[in-house]
Design a protein around this motif. Sequence first.
Motif, short mmCIF file in Angstrom:
data_model
loop_
_atom_site.label_atom_id
_atom_site.label_comp_id
_atom_site.label_asym_id
_atom_site.label_seq_id
_atom_site.Cartn_x
_atom_site.Cartn_y
_atom_site.Cartn_z
N UNK A 127 0.81 -1.22 0.00
CA UNK A 127 0.00 0.00 0.00
C UNK A 127 0.84 1.27 0.00
N UNK A 128 1.88 1.31 0.80
CA UNK A 128 2.69 2.53 0.87
C UNK A 128 3.40 2.81 -0.45
N UNK A 129 3.70 1.77 -1.22
CA UNK A 129 4.37 1.93 -2.51
C UNK A 129 3.38 2.11 -3.66
N UNK A 130 2.13 1.68 -3.43
CA UNK A 130 1.14 1.71 -4.50
C UNK A 130 1.37 0.62 -5.53
N UNK B 296 -0.40 1.19 -11.24
CA UNK B 296 -1.32 1.87 -12.16
C UNK B 296 -0.74 3.14 -12.74
N UNK B 297 0.55 3.35 -12.58
CA UNK B 297 1.25 4.50 -13.15
C UNK B 297 2.67 4.03 -13.48
N UNK B 298 3.45 4.92 -14.04
CA UNK B 298 4.81 4.55 -14.44
C UNK B 298 5.61 4.01 -13.25
N UNK B 299 6.35 2.94 -13.49
CA UNK B 299 7.22 2.38 -12.46
C UNK B 299 8.44 3.28 -12.26
N UNK B 300 8.84 3.45 -11.02
CA UNK B 300 9.95 4.34 -10.68
C UNK B 300 11.23 3.55 -10.42
N UNK B 301 12.31 4.26 -10.21
CA UNK B 301 13.57 3.60 -9.85
C UNK B 301 13.43 2.88 -8.52
#
Length: 142
Positions: free
Chosen positions: A29-32, A121-126
């Motif tokens: 949850x904290x990371x989405x 549900x959005x772009x994956x980050x580093x």
Amino acid sequence: MREYITHDLIIGLGNEMPDDNSVNVLLFKARGTTLVLARGPMDPQKTLAETYTHQLTELRKKATAFKCTRPAEVKVGADRNIVAMEVQTEFTQGNALSCQYQLACELPGQPRLLALTYSKGSALTEADFDHWETLKQSLRFA
């Protein structure tokens, strides 16, 4: 007697062993992000690469704006002894964007596919990539 072990309980199955097509969904949850573990049968006459390529073809049919890296063989796990296929995908299903890292391997000693999908549900980050790498390198078979 055969037993089926889950995180919560052990089920006695008598002498039967049904196909395990179970799915586990873990929410960070904290990371989405979400980690999905799915199991299913593999044709014993097909390789992991053939099976995984077929799975990606089926996904491509169900999604729009499908983008996928070329499947690559990787070695994962604490000892890097698990041979797997990995891709990064991005697609839309309905109106929802899904950005994913996917990994698939064959369960030892049986023609069963285990697929792990790390998605957002959005772009994956580093930071997502780093978390995915940590998860992959922690894998070990029970």
